[in-house]
Structures are given as C-alpha cells and as structure tokens.
Design a protein around this motif. Structure first.
Motif, short mmCIF file in Angstrom:
data_model
loop_
_atom_site.label_atom_id
_atom_site.label_comp_id
_atom_site.label_asym_id
_atom_site.label_seq_id
_atom_site.Cartn_x
_atom_site.Cartn_y
_atom_site.Cartn_z
N PHE A 33 0.77 -1.38 0.10
CA PHE A 33 -0.03 0.03 -0.01
C PHE A 33 0.99 1.23 0.01
CE2 PHE A 33 -3.88 -2.46 2.07
CZ PHE A 33 -4.46 -2.27 0.87
N GLY A 34 1.82 1.30 0.92
CA GLY A 34 2.73 2.47 0.73
C GLY A 34 3.38 2.62 -0.55
N TYR A 35 3.92 1.57 -1.20
CA TYR A 35 4.73 1.74 -2.40
C TYR A 35 3.68 2.41 -3.45
CZ TYR A 35 7.03 0.09 -6.51
OH TYR A 35 7.60 0.13 -7.73
N TYR A 36 2.75 1.80 -3.64
CA TYR A 36 1.97 2.55 -4.67
C TYR A 36 1.28 3.58 -4.31
CZ TYR A 36 1.77 -1.93 -7.37
OH TYR A 36 2.19 -3.27 -7.83
N ARG A 37 1.11 4.01 -3.00
CA ARG A 37 0.62 5.51 -2.52
C ARG A 37 1.96 6.40 -2.96
NH1 ARG A 37 -2.77 7.98 1.94
NH2 ARG A 37 -2.01 10.26 1.80
N GLY A 38 2.98 6.02 -2.55
CA GLY A 38 4.15 6.82 -2.79
C GLY A 38 4.45 6.91 -4.42
N ARG A 39 4.21 5.98 -5.03
CA ARG A 39 4.49 5.86 -6.46
C ARG A 39 3.41 6.88 -7.08
NH1 ARG A 39 3.76 0.41 -10.02
NH2 ARG A 39 3.59 1.41 -12.01
N GLY A 40 2.26 6.92 -6.66
CA GLY A 40 1.11 7.73 -6.92
C GLY A 40 1.40 9.29 -6.94
N GLU A 41 1.67 9.57 -5.73
CA GLU A 41 2.07 10.94 -5.43
C GLU A 41 3.44 11.56 -6.12
OE1 GLU A 41 2.74 10.98 -1.21
OE2 GLU A 41 0.53 10.78 -0.74
#
Length: 95
Positions: A84-92
């Motif tokens: 979840f953190g990876y995809y959130r950071g990737r999106g930001e």
C-alpha cells in the motif's frame, strides 16, 4: 463533551460489560468459548475420518504455536503495508 459522545461511550461500556454479566461463572468446561475449530474437529472425528498423513513437525506447546501464528500475521501485515505504501508513494511522485 457532546451528548452524542456520551451516548457512544455508554454504548461501548454496555457492549463490553454485557457478555461479562451474561456469562459470569461459565467457562470452557460448560461449553462456552469453545470455538468453531473444536466443534468442527469433533464433528469430523465422529464420522470415522482417518487423516491421510501426519504433520512433519508439531510445535512443542500451544504458546509456540500462538507465537508462530502471530509472527505469520505480522509478516503478512508488513507485506500488505509495504505494498500500500509503495503504490501510494508511486502515485504521489508521478503527480
């Protein structure tokens, strides 16, 4: 405090205390808090089922078994949190 907060607090207290009052004095010997695993295991053994194989290793105690289960749950939570953190950071970062 707001009236709504007090009502929610009272509801939480009632929900927490009600089982203690209802089941006071009763324990696992009386059939309470047995769990679905115990019931399922008993139902299976009543049919005459014989296991196909034996486990390769059994934990020496219930505490070790609980520890391994908690460790497995923690590792799973870490993996899910990382994803979840990876995809959130990737999106930001793409914005």
């Amino acid at each position: 405090m707001d009236k709504r907060h007090i009502l929610m607090l009272l509801a939480v207290i009632i929900i927490s205390v009600a089982p203690l009052i209802i089941y006071s004095g009763h324990g696992e010997d009386d059939g309470y808090f047995g769990g679905a695993d115990d019931s399922a295991g008993d139902a299976i053994t009543e049919t005459g089922y014989k296991p196909w194989f034996q486990p390769l290793w059994e934990p020496p105690s219930g505490e070790i078994e609980s520890l391994l289960f908690a460790l497995q749950a923690a590792i799973g939570a870490l993996i899910i949190g990382y994803v979840f953190g990876y995809y959130r950071g990737r999106g930001e970062s793409s914005e």
